[in-house]
Design a protein around this motif. Structure first.
Motif, PDB file in Angstrom:
ATOM      1  N   VAL A   4      49.545  37.933  31.782  1.00  0.00           N
ATOM      2  CA  VAL A   4      50.101  38.637  32.986  1.00  0.00           C
ATOM      3  C   VAL A   4      49.646  39.327  33.716  1.00  0.00           C
ATOM      4  O   VAL A   4      50.319  39.010  35.285  1.00  0.00           O
ATOM      5  N   LEU A   5      49.135  40.240  33.932  1.00  0.00           N
ATOM      6  CA  LEU A   5      48.469  41.566  35.121  1.00  0.00           C
ATOM      7  C   LEU A   5      48.245  40.466  36.086  1.00  0.00           C
ATOM      8  O   LEU A   5      47.929  40.546  37.460  1.00  0.00           O
ATOM      9  N   PHE A   6      47.052  39.320  35.699  1.00  0.00           N
ATOM     10  CA  PHE A   6      46.332  38.296  36.563  1.00  0.00           C
ATOM     11  C   PHE A   6      47.158  37.286  36.890  1.00  0.00           C
ATOM     12  O   PHE A   6      46.279  37.267  38.222  1.00  0.00           O
ATOM     13  N   GLY A   7      48.382  36.973  36.159  1.00  0.00           N
ATOM     14  CA  GLY A   7      48.944  35.851  36.912  1.00  0.00           C
ATOM     15  C   GLY A   7      49.887  36.171  37.665  1.00  0.00           C
ATOM     16  O   GLY A   7      49.944  35.631  39.472  1.00  0.00           O
ATOM     17  N   LEU A   8      50.781  37.494  37.965  1.00  0.00           N
ATOM     18  CA  LEU A   8      50.772  38.522  39.483  1.00  0.00           C
ATOM     19  C   LEU A   8      49.643  38.940  40.078  1.00  0.00           C
ATOM     20  O   LEU A   8      50.810  38.680  41.639  1.00  0.00           O
ATOM     21  N   TYR A   9      48.721  38.668  40.390  1.00  0.00           N
ATOM     22  CA  TYR A   9      47.804  39.489  41.059  1.00  0.00           C
ATOM     23  C   TYR A   9      47.855  38.163  41.787  1.00  0.00           C
ATOM     24  O   TYR A   9      48.122  38.087  43.216  1.00  0.00           O
ATOM     25  N   LYS A  10      47.261  37.163  40.635  1.00  0.00           N
ATOM     26  CA  LYS A  10      46.985  35.756  41.688  1.00  0.00           C
ATOM     27  C   LYS A  10      48.671  35.069  42.312  1.00  0.00           C
ATOM     28  O   LYS A  10      48.538  34.594  43.637  1.00  0.00           O
ATOM     29  N   ASP A  11      49.984  35.426  41.768  1.00  0.00           N
ATOM     30  CA  ASP A  11      50.977  34.918  42.491  1.00  0.00           C
ATOM     31  C   ASP A  11      52.530  35.021  41.553  1.00  0.00           C
ATOM     32  O   ASP A  11      52.164  34.989  41.017  1.00  0.00           O
ATOM     33  N   HIS A  12      52.647  35.891  42.181  1.00  0.00           N
ATOM     34  CA  HIS A  12      53.800  36.765  42.158  1.00  0.00           C
ATOM     35  C   HIS A  12      55.369  36.413  41.860  1.00  0.00           C
ATOM     36  O   HIS A  12      56.232  37.009  41.995  1.00  0.00           O
ATOM     37  N   SER A  13      55.344  35.304  43.051  1.00  0.00           N
ATOM     38  CA  SER A  13      56.769  34.603  43.225  1.00  0.00           C
ATOM     39  C   SER A  13      57.507  34.559  42.062  1.00  0.00           C
ATOM     40  O   SER A  13      56.992  33.908  41.117  1.00  0.00           O
ATOM     41  N   VAL A  14      58.451  34.002  41.950  1.00  0.00           N
ATOM     42  CA  VAL A  14      59.761  34.009  41.082  1.00  0.00           C
ATOM     43  C   VAL A  14      59.952  32.443  40.848  1.00  0.00           C
ATOM     44  O   VAL A  14      59.543  31.840  39.622  1.00  0.00           O
ATOM     45  N   ALA A  15      58.876  31.490  41.676  1.00  0.00           N
ATOM     46  CA  ALA A  15      59.293  30.228  41.418  1.00  0.00           C
ATOM     47  C   ALA A  15      57.569  29.862  40.451  1.00  0.00           C
ATOM     48  O   ALA A  15      57.951  28.961  39.916  1.00  0.00           O
TER      49      ALA A  15
END
Length: 375
Positions: free
Chosen positions: A231-242
């Motif tokens: 989750v942390l890595f994913g939000l860093y890469k792309d935190h858009s709702v889509a």
């Protein structure tokens, strides 16, 4: 055949079909534009929810004391076995085909053997046939992986499938239109890195199992830690709702399926089958998943089969079975030596390889010799 003898066979066949379905659904979800890290994050979150009740009901009264050293080992297990392995595997699946990704997973025994040597968890016994065979099999397996990565070859014409899943055809068509031409090298390389991470996880897991014996709790904690990491890595890469949206039915089905079946069900079925028939027996079913994936990829996803896939897969599977045979011979010889020591050498007339053995009962400092594909 007794029904008790039939159950492990049916269970492993079921698990291989589950694994094949996970590859196909995962490929479809990734082709909708889902990022591999987002998919892994949801898989780990859902798997944690599924496994937690098993850990609570079966192990809450016998959970070992969690020390700082064990916590660090759990962190490393979650990092290599949960986050990195699955991220690189799904990234490789996104940039290749289910058949290639599934075939390269069978490199695990050979790569684990290489990594285990510096830790003295494996030895190269050149003077024995099993030792020579293991080295040669490792070379053949890695050669097959390199062939699948760097050589394409001509197309093998299998004809046109009469099966049509219009939903899958639409997703594949839209994905091909959006992505255009992509490198045929990056996908296999990502999967190879995934196998490397998985092999490192086996080494760490083996060491941790010596002191922290609570399989359900271990899996739950690992999945929980991996969820946070992803989750942390994913939000860093792309935190858009889509990017994190599960509005697509394909995405949510793929994530739930991989968590409930490829993770939770596999974790329950595999140890049970190992206790009944041993790790070698379990690992012999791996090529079945590859065969199912190859058929479904051709029939449903319109996957093309090239010379590299056919020859490379054959080399990897040959290496897999030779490595497993070598491990089996070593295990039998270990049992004979143990029996000789316990009986004061009176059983010296027992020939090597003739011992009747149940592999799960052996206690030795070694890597798992049955590595099962659950991706």
């Amino acid at each position: 055949m007794d029904s008790r003898d039939l159950l492990p066979i049916l269970a492993m066949i079921l698990l291989q079909f589950v694994s094949a379905g996970n590859n196909i659904l995962g490929k479809l979800a990734l082709d909708t534009g889902m990022h591999p890290n987002v998919m892994v994050a949801y898989r780990q979150i859902f798997a944690t929810v599924v496994l937690a009740p098993f850990a609570f009901f079966f192990e809450r009264k016998k959970l070992p004391k969690l020390t700082k050293h064990m916590a660090f080992q759990l962190f490393l297990c979650s990092l290599f076995g949960g986050t990195l392995h699955q991220y690189f595997y799904f990234a490789g699946l996104k940039n290749s085909t289910p058949t290639i990704a599934c075939a390269l997973l069978n490199l695990s025994p050979a790569i684990t053997f290489i990594i285990a040597i510096p830790f003295r968890m494996e030895t190269i016994r050149i003077k024995r046939l099993s030792g020579i065979a293991k080295v040669l099999a490792t070379v053949v397996s890695v050669g097959g992986a390199m062939l699948m990565s760097f050589y394409k070859g001509s197309l093998i014409n299998l004809g046109k499938s009469t099966l049509h899943w219009r939903f899958a055809e639409k997703i594949i068509s839209e994905h091909n239109s959006a992505s255009g031409k992509s490198s045929s090298l990056i996908g296999p390389v990502f999967v190879f890195v995934a196998v490397l991470c998985w092999s490192i996880w086996f080494i760490i897991q083996t060491k941790m199992n010596a002191t922290f014996v609570a399989p359900y709790s271990t899996a739950t904690i690992m999945c929980g830690m991996a969820s946070i990491q992803c989750v942390l890595f994913g939000l860093y890469k792309d935190h858009s709702v889509a990017a994190w949206s599960l509005a697509s039915a394909t995405r949510i089905v793929a994530c739930l399926y991989s968590a409930a079946f490829a993770s939770a069900l596999a974790f329950i079925v595999i140890p049970w089958c190992i206790s009944k028939r041993g790790p070698l027996y379990v690992s012999m079913f791996n090529p079945l998943a590859l065969a199912v994936v190859a058929f479904l990829g051709w029939a449903i996803l319109d996957e093309k089969l090239y010379v590299r896939s056919a020859v490379g897969t054959a080399m990897i599977l040959l290496g897999l079975y030779v490595v497993l045979w070598s491990k089996h011979e070593e295990m039998k010889n270990q049992i004979v030596r143990t029996s000789d020591n316990e009986n004061g050498g009176e059983s010296g007339d027992v020939e090597k390889g003739d011992a009747d053995t149940e592999l799960p009962e052996i206690r030795q400092r070694t890597i798992p010799n049955g590595i099962v594909n659950t991706d």
